[in-house]
Scaffold this active site. Structure first.
Site, mmCIF file in Angstrom:
data_model
loop_
_atom_site.group_PDB
_atom_site.id
_atom_site.type_symbol
_atom_site.label_atom_id
_atom_site.label_comp_id
_atom_site.label_asym_id
_atom_site.label_seq_id
_atom_site.Cartn_x
_atom_site.Cartn_y
_atom_site.Cartn_z
ATOM 1 N N TYR A 74 44.586 37.657 32.726
ATOM 2 C CA TYR A 74 44.556 37.752 34.078
ATOM 3 C C TYR A 74 45.920 37.597 34.791
ATOM 4 O O TYR A 74 46.065 38.150 35.700
ATOM 5 C CB TYR A 74 43.667 36.432 34.521
ATOM 6 C CG TYR A 74 43.603 36.106 35.878
ATOM 7 C CD1 TYR A 74 42.719 36.609 36.599
ATOM 8 C CD2 TYR A 74 44.629 34.908 36.275
ATOM 9 C CE1 TYR A 74 42.730 36.387 38.088
ATOM 10 C CE2 TYR A 74 44.407 34.611 37.634
ATOM 11 C CZ TYR A 74 43.809 35.333 38.416
ATOM 12 O OH TYR A 74 43.552 34.952 39.711
ATOM 13 N N SER A 76 48.819 35.922 42.604
ATOM 14 C CA SER A 76 48.419 34.670 42.013
ATOM 15 C C SER A 76 49.856 34.005 41.587
ATOM 16 O O SER A 76 50.844 34.945 40.913
ATOM 17 C CB SER A 76 47.475 34.650 40.724
ATOM 18 O OG SER A 76 47.675 33.529 39.963
#
Length: 248
Positions: A157, A143
């Site tokens: 995350y 990501s």
């Protein structure tokens, strides 16, 4: 001839979102496809039928990526079913966010996120190394938040995604002598059911991108398809951000 003809690919978390788009892209390039799913056997079987109708050899494997034994079994089953393994795409992930004040209330979710977003990648790569052909490809969907967080509530995350990208850099050295490339793809906001462009944070995320929009799963898949192909043979250990200018 398509660029991946005669190749075999395994995509974890391949029944929806970015994973499903990757499955379709690699199949379009000629690869035989195995993919994992957790719950929806009906949806997974529908994808298999669609691929087979188009002439692609396909296999759906039920596997929970939070369980390392399931991950290892999926890799072995792919290699045994098709007789080889050439491409591994680590796509399975969960997205757990929240304020620091709530962290102690979500330890089970935190542990599951660690198991899926970090441990399953290490397990899949280590197991794939036993089967994958020389000059193979390993691609992990990380990501953009691995490098640029940009807002609150994403800390855990983001940390898992930074680890995912770091694994790609490290394993590039471990497997490079066999010609195997290992890379990470770091998407920004992409319109999926996990992070829809109509969601609670969508307007804020959209406004942070240079292009002013969410990405499409097919755009991420296109990059994965390139990295899986012969033209990407000298790209390894890279973390390639594809985020519409979010982190520019």
């Amino acid at each position: 001839m398509s660029s991946l003809t005669s190749k075999v690919a395994l995509v974890t978390g391949g029944s929806r979102g970015i994973g499903a788009a990757i499955v379709q892209k690699l199949a379009a390039e000629g690869a035989s496809i195995a993919f994992t799913y957790v719950n929806s056997a009906e949806k997974a079987n529908a994808i298999v039928k669609e691929l087979e109708k188009a002439g692609t050899k396909a296999l759906a494997i039920q596997a929970d990526s939070s369980l390392q034994k399931d991950v290892a079994a999926a890799v072995a089953q792919t290699a045994q079913h098709f007789g080889r393994l050439d491409i591994l795409v680590n796509n399975a992930a969960v997205f757990v966010i929240g304020p620091i004040e709530d962290a102690d209330k979500n330890t089970a979710q935190y542990d599951r996120q660690i198991d899926i977003n970090i441990r399953s990648i290490a397990t899949a790569i280590r197991e794939a190394a036993k089967y994958i052909s020389d000059n193979g490809r390993i691609i992990t969907i990380s990501s953009a938040v691995a490098n640029y967080v940009g807002t609150a509530h994403l800390t855990d995350y983001a940390a898992t995604k930074a680890a995912a990208s770091s694994y790609s850099r490290g394993y590039a050295h471990d497997l490079g002598k066999r010609g195997i490339t290992v890379n990470a793809v770091q998407p920004g906001p992409v319109d999926t059911d996990m992070n829809p462009d109509s969601g609670a944070f969508a307007d804020a995320m959209r406004s942070k991108t240079a292009l002013g929009r969410y990405g499409k799963a097919e755009e991420i898949a296109a990059l994965v398809g390139f990295l899986a192909g012969p033209d990407a043979a000298y790209i390894t250990g890279a973390s390639i951000t594809i985020d519409g200018g979010l982190s520019a």
